[in-house]
Design an enzyme around this catalytic site. Structure first.
Site, PDB file in Angstrom:
ATOM      1  N   SER A  17      -3.820  -9.441 -13.166  1.00 63.77           N
ATOM      2  CA  SER A  17      -3.486  -8.563 -14.289  1.00 63.77           C
ATOM      3  C   SER A  17      -4.162  -9.111 -15.547  1.00 63.77           C
ATOM      4  CB  SER A  17      -1.969  -8.570 -14.499  1.00 63.77           C
ATOM      5  OG  SER A  17      -1.635  -8.012 -15.754  1.00 63.77           O
ATOM      6  N   ASN A  60      -2.296  -7.552  -2.958  1.00 64.57           N
ATOM      7  CA  ASN A  60      -2.112  -6.522  -3.991  1.00 64.57           C
ATOM      8  C   ASN A  60      -0.674  -6.430  -4.496  1.00 64.57           C
ATOM      9  OD1 ASN A  60      -2.536  -3.793  -5.421  1.00 64.57           O
ATOM     10  ND2 ASN A  60      -1.005  -3.336  -3.864  1.00 64.57           N
ATOM     11  N   THR A  87       0.808  -1.232   0.000  1.00 67.63           N
ATOM     12  CA  THR A  87       0.000   0.000   0.000  1.00 67.63           C
ATOM     13  C   THR A  87       0.838   1.278   0.000  1.00 67.63           C
ATOM     14  OG1 THR A  87      -0.141   0.089   2.405  1.00 67.63           O
ATOM     15  CG2 THR A  87      -1.870  -1.144   1.263  1.00 67.63           C
ATOM     16  N   TYR A 123       5.818 -12.789 -15.367  1.00 68.67           N
ATOM     17  CA  TYR A 123       4.612 -12.046 -14.965  1.00 68.67           C
ATOM     18  C   TYR A 123       3.369 -12.841 -15.373  1.00 68.67           C
ATOM     19  CZ  TYR A 123       1.929  -7.826 -13.806  1.00 68.67           C
ATOM     20  OH  TYR A 123       1.060  -6.914 -13.234  1.00 68.67           O
ATOM     21  N   THR A 183       3.010 -16.077 -13.246  1.00 64.65           N
ATOM     22  CA  THR A 183       2.552 -15.886 -11.866  1.00 64.65           C
ATOM     23  C   THR A 183       1.118 -15.356 -11.817  1.00 64.65           C
ATOM     24  OG1 THR A 183       3.632 -13.698 -11.816  1.00 64.65           O
ATOM     25  CG2 THR A 183       4.863 -15.557 -10.911  1.00 64.65           C
TER      26      THR A 183
HETATM   27  N1  LIG Z   1       0.112  -0.669 -12.893  1.00 65.45           N
HETATM   28  C1  LIG Z   1      -0.345  -1.513 -13.786  1.00 65.45           C
HETATM   29  O1  LIG Z   1      -0.419  -1.207 -14.982  1.00 65.45           O
HETATM   30  C2  LIG Z   1      -0.838  -2.879 -13.362  1.00 65.45           C
HETATM   31  C3  LIG Z   1      -1.527  -3.624 -14.306  1.00 65.45           C
HETATM   32  C4  LIG Z   1      -1.990  -4.878 -13.965  1.00 65.45           C
HETATM   33  C5  LIG Z   1      -1.786  -5.377 -12.706  1.00 65.45           C
HETATM   34  N2  LIG Z   1      -1.112  -4.648 -11.786  1.00 65.45           N
HETATM   35  C6  LIG Z   1      -0.923  -5.269 -10.470  1.00 65.45           C
HETATM   36  O2  LIG Z   1      -1.397  -4.404  -9.457  1.00 65.45           O
HETATM   37  C7  LIG Z   1      -0.664  -4.608  -8.259  1.00 65.45           C
HETATM   38  C8  LIG Z   1      -0.135  -3.265  -7.773  1.00 65.45           C
HETATM   39  O3  LIG Z   1       0.693  -2.743  -8.796  1.00 65.45           O
HETATM   40  P1  LIG Z   1       1.086  -1.203  -8.888  1.00 65.45           P
HETATM   41  O4  LIG Z   1       1.003  -0.833 -10.306  1.00 65.45           O
HETATM   42  O5  LIG Z   1       0.362  -0.419  -7.865  1.00 65.45           O
HETATM   43  O6  LIG Z   1       2.650  -1.350  -8.517  1.00 65.45           O
HETATM   44  P2  LIG Z   1       3.684  -0.318  -7.884  1.00 65.45           P
HETATM   45  O7  LIG Z   1       3.214   1.081  -8.032  1.00 65.45           O
HETATM   46  O8  LIG Z   1       4.992  -0.732  -8.432  1.00 65.45           O
HETATM   47  O9  LIG Z   1       3.602  -0.699  -6.309  1.00 65.45           O
HETATM   48  C9  LIG Z   1       3.943  -1.994  -5.916  1.00 65.45           C
HETATM   49  C10 LIG Z   1       3.626  -2.185  -4.447  1.00 65.45           C
HETATM   50  O10 LIG Z   1       4.020  -3.520  -4.087  1.00 65.45           O
HETATM   51  C11 LIG Z   1       4.989  -3.449  -3.047  1.00 65.45           C
HETATM   52  N3  LIG Z   1       5.997  -4.511  -3.171  1.00 65.45           N
HETATM   53  C12 LIG Z   1       6.791  -4.793  -4.230  1.00 65.45           C
HETATM   54  N4  LIG Z   1       7.626  -5.795  -3.927  1.00 65.45           N
HETATM   55  C13 LIG Z   1       7.360  -6.149  -2.643  1.00 65.45           C
HETATM   56  C14 LIG Z   1       7.892  -7.101  -1.753  1.00 65.45           C
HETATM   57  N5  LIG Z   1       8.912  -7.888  -2.082  1.00 65.45           N
HETATM   58  N6  LIG Z   1       7.359  -7.208  -0.503  1.00 65.45           N
HETATM   59  C15 LIG Z   1       6.350  -6.392  -0.121  1.00 65.45           C
HETATM   60  N7  LIG Z   1       5.820  -5.452  -0.907  1.00 65.45           N
HETATM   61  C16 LIG Z   1       6.305  -5.330  -2.149  1.00 65.45           C
HETATM   62  C17 LIG Z   1       5.649  -2.082  -3.205  1.00 65.45           C
HETATM   63  O11 LIG Z   1       6.269  -1.706  -1.987  1.00 65.45           O
HETATM   64  P3  LIG Z   1       7.579  -0.763  -1.980  1.00 65.45           P
HETATM   65  O12 LIG Z   1       7.105   0.649  -2.075  1.00 65.45           O
HETATM   66  O13 LIG Z   1       8.241  -1.091  -0.683  1.00 65.45           O
HETATM   67  O14 LIG Z   1       8.420  -1.147  -3.176  1.00 65.45           O
HETATM   68  C18 LIG Z   1       4.440  -1.232  -3.580  1.00 65.45           C
HETATM   69  O15 LIG Z   1       3.695  -0.895  -2.424  1.00 65.45           O
HETATM   70  C19 LIG Z   1       0.450  -5.596  -8.621  1.00 65.45           C
HETATM   71  O16 LIG Z   1       0.084  -6.888  -8.218  1.00 65.45           O
HETATM   72  C20 LIG Z   1       0.533  -5.506 -10.131  1.00 65.45           C
HETATM   73  O17 LIG Z   1       1.025  -6.694 -10.714  1.00 65.45           O
HETATM   74  C21 LIG Z   1      -0.636  -3.400 -12.084  1.00 65.45           C
END
Ligand SMILES: NC(=O)c1ccc[n+]([C@@H]2O[C@H](COP(=O)([O-])OP(=O)(O)OC[C@H]3O[C@@H](n4cnc5c(N)ncnc54)[C@H](OP(=O)(O)O)[C@@H]3O)[C@@H](O)[C@H]2O)c1
Length: 222
Positions: free
Chosen positions: A116, A64, A11, A129, A132
């Site tokens: 995703s 998430n 988050t 990706y 998973t």
């Molecule tokens: N953005 C897109 O276009 C998109 C599309 C499809 C699906 N998604 C999915 O939506 C979800 C959120 O993505 P987002 O776009 O919001 O990503 P993001 O902005 O990169 O944020 C990722 C979040 O996950 C945390 N995280 C990453 N690695 C971690 C670890 N090893 N342990 C604990 N926390 C970890 C990060 O924490 P830190 O701040 O500590 O790094 C951050 O809070 C993901 O599952 C992603 O695959 C995103």
């Protein structure tokens, strides 16, 4: 006042941040560990978090946090393979296993896995990706069957391209090109994904179970 307790990962920013904001507004009790408290890439950190919080009564779990390190198959190193598996698939399964007990006892629960579009379709350089996220959608379906009898609804939300750090690392030109392929002509905002999650975990959702919900502006329709 809504007293349901939600455990949500990732988050600090992006989609998880938007979900947390909306949960706060709705007065949920929120457990949102940061990466120091729960590092999903590190087995020991996950074990420690689960042990430390073994008496926590979680009603709703939102998996998430996720990572995407695109790479051609021949350049895929073990670190990328293992980290992708741990963060996107294995740790979410362990969290569900650890915290579903209270939901089963209570005969009420909600689990949302943030997957995703690449949990349903794929593209080059997305082996880990896609693997998973397809896996996570499989988890959702299997658990919908397993946990439905306990009134625990399990769903996946499958966002398309969403304006977070995950896509901001692409060049502006590349993202503009992708946006041209999206019927709505733009990326999603994290809040648009959060609204769907809010519905899924709420009392209003009484029958949606085992769904992989695409929120992609129509991108995968062609
Ligand atoms: N953005 C897109 O276009 C998109 C599309 C499809 C699906 N998604 C999915 O939506 C979800 C959120 O993505 P987002 O776009 O919001 O990503 P993001 O902005 O990169 O944020 C990722 C979040 O996950 C945390 N995280 C990453 N690695 C971690 C670890 N090893 N342990 C604990 N926390 C970890 C990060 O924490 P830190 O701040 O500590 O790094 C951050 O809070 C993901 O599952 C992603 O695959 C995103």
């Amino acid at each position: 006042m809504n007293k349901k307790t939600v455990l949500i990962t990732g988050t600090s920013r992006g989609i998880g941040f938007a979900i947390r904001k909306i949960l706060e507004k709705e007065k949920y009790v929120i457990v949102a560990p940061n990466r120091q408290e729960l590092n999903l890439a590190d087995k020991h950190s996950v074990e420690y978090f689960i042990h430390k919080n073994r008496n926590l009564n979680i009603d709703i779990l939102i998996n998430n946090a996720g990572i995407n390190n695109p790479e051609w198959i021949q350049n895929l190193d073990d670190k990328n393979i293992e980290e992708s598996m741990e963060v996107n698939l294995i740790s979410p399964i362990k969290l569900i296993k650890a915290f579903v007990g209270h939901m089963i006892q209570n005969k009420w629960g909600r689990i949302v896995n943030i997957s995703s579009i690449f949990g349903v379709v794929a593209r080059g350089k997305q082996v880990m990706y896609a693997a998973t996220k397809h896996g996570l959608n499989g988890v959702t379906k299997a658990l919908a069957l397993e946990l439905g009898p306990y009134n625990i609804l399990v769903n996946s939300v499958c966002p398309g391209f969403t304006n977070t750090d995950l896509v901001k690392r692409n060049s502006k030109e590349k993202n503009a090109e992708i946006a041209c392929d999206i019927p709505l002509g733009r990326f999603a905002e994290p809040e648009e994904i959060a609204e769907c999650v809010l519905f899924l975990i709420s009392e209003k959702n009484t029958y949606m179970n085992g769904a992989n919900i695409m929120i992609d502006g129509g991108f995968t329709c062609r």
